[in-house]
Design a protein around this motif. Structure first.
Motif, PDB file in Angstrom:
ATOM      1  N   THR A   3       0.857  -1.180   0.000  1.00 20.31           N
ATOM      2  CA  THR A   3       0.000   0.000   0.000  1.00 20.31           C
ATOM      3  C   THR A   3       0.892   1.229   0.000  1.00 20.31           C
ATOM      4  OG1 THR A   3      -1.883   1.079   1.081  1.00 20.31           O
ATOM      5  CG2 THR A   3      -0.213   0.118   2.526  1.00 20.31           C
ATOM      6  N   CYS A   4       0.330   2.357  -0.341  1.00 20.50           N
ATOM      7  CA  CYS A   4       1.117   3.592  -0.437  1.00 20.50           C
ATOM      8  C   CYS A   4       0.759   4.553   0.688  1.00 20.50           C
ATOM      9  CB  CYS A   4       0.864   4.278  -1.774  1.00 20.50           C
ATOM     10  SG  CYS A   4       1.368   3.299  -3.201  1.00 20.50           S
ATOM     11  N   ASN A   5       1.790   5.173   1.211  1.00 15.65           N
ATOM     12  CA  ASN A   5       1.652   6.299   2.135  1.00 15.65           C
ATOM     13  C   ASN A   5       2.308   7.479   1.430  1.00 15.65           C
ATOM     14  OD1 ASN A   5       0.471   4.799   4.253  1.00 15.65           O
ATOM     15  ND2 ASN A   5       2.481   4.016   4.806  1.00 15.65           N
ATOM     16  N   GLU A  46       4.065   9.054  -1.465  1.00 16.06           N
ATOM     17  CA  GLU A  46       4.871   8.512  -2.564  1.00 16.06           C
ATOM     18  C   GLU A  46       5.526   7.183  -2.209  1.00 16.06           C
ATOM     19  OE1 GLU A  46       5.313   9.919  -5.697  1.00 16.06           O
ATOM     20  OE2 GLU A  46       3.688  11.249  -5.073  1.00 16.06           O
ATOM     21  N   ASP A  47       5.562   6.833  -0.937  1.00 19.86           N
ATOM     22  CA  ASP A  47       6.211   5.614  -0.468  1.00 19.86           C
ATOM     23  C   ASP A  47       5.230   4.449  -0.528  1.00 19.86           C
ATOM     24  OD1 ASP A  47       7.779   3.691   0.718  1.00 19.86           O
ATOM     25  OD2 ASP A  47       7.552   4.504   2.749  1.00 19.86           O
ATOM     26  N   CYS A  48       5.533   3.463  -1.372  1.00 18.91           N
ATOM     27  CA  CYS A  48       4.640   2.304  -1.542  1.00 18.91           C
ATOM     28  C   CYS A  48       5.290   1.024  -1.021  1.00 18.91           C
ATOM     29  CB  CYS A  48       4.254   2.162  -3.004  1.00 18.91           C
ATOM     30  SG  CYS A  48       3.304   3.543  -3.644  1.00 18.91           S
ATOM     31  N   LYS A  92      -2.765  -2.517  -8.191  1.00 17.58           N
ATOM     32  CA  LYS A  92      -1.840  -1.407  -8.403  1.00 17.58           C
ATOM     33  C   LYS A  92      -2.530  -0.509  -9.417  1.00 17.58           C
ATOM     34  CE  LYS A  92       2.085  -2.739  -9.979  1.00 17.58           C
ATOM     35  NZ  LYS A  92       3.416  -3.088 -10.450  1.00 17.58           N
ATOM     36  N   THR A 120      -0.293   7.168  -7.385  1.00 19.80           N
ATOM     37  CA  THR A 120      -0.169   5.719  -7.434  1.00 19.80           C
ATOM     38  C   THR A 120      -0.859   5.159  -6.203  1.00 19.80           C
ATOM     39  OG1 THR A 120       1.918   5.838  -8.608  1.00 19.80           O
ATOM     40  CG2 THR A 120       1.443   3.782  -7.467  1.00 19.80           C
ATOM     41  N   ARG A 151      -2.020   1.432  -4.227  1.00 13.36           N
ATOM     42  CA  ARG A 151      -1.858  -0.017  -4.111  1.00 13.36           C
ATOM     43  C   ARG A 151      -2.665  -0.483  -2.917  1.00 13.36           C
ATOM     44  NH1 ARG A 151       3.591  -1.405  -6.658  1.00 13.36           N
ATOM     45  NH2 ARG A 151       4.217   0.624  -7.421  1.00 13.36           N
TER      46      ARG A 151
END
Length: 103
Positions: free
Chosen positions: A10-12, A14-16, A31, A42, A44
């Motif tokens: 999952t994304c937080n 920009e960090d996925c 995705k 993005t 996920r």
């Protein structure tokens, strides 16, 4: 909402790289790249098979949203593609070819 043992990325922001436990009938990972009013995001996470069969843009009530989605079935299958040894080899060959043509 009962966890079913499957996890997806999952994304937080920009960090996925974070993971999310899927629940109940969520047996797929999704995705999606969403373009909403010119902003690309993005996303996920977990999804059901029936959700994956649908088109994300048609499931949205806003006409200004365009989406490109892909689903997969399996534990953490929606990760970003990582650099593998074969990719480094391909990159090395490409760089060698460029250097050979430069001299």
């Amino acid at each position: 909402m009962t966890p079913n043992g499957i996890h997806c990325f999952t994304c937080n922001g920009e960090d996925c790289a974070a993971t999310l436990p899927c629940v109940d009938e969520e047996d797929h990972c999704i995705k999606a790249t969403v373009n909403s009013d010119g902003q690309m995001m993005t996303m996920r996470g977990c999804a059901t098979e029936s959700f994956c069969r649908g088109d994300l843009s048609s499931q949205s009530s806003q006409s200004s949203i365009a989406a490109d989605q892909s689903c997969c079935k399996g534990h953490l299958c929606n990760s970003a593609q990582t650099a593998t040894a074969s990719r480094f080899f391909q990159l090395g060959i490409l760089m060698y070819a460029i250097l050979q043509t430069s001299f």
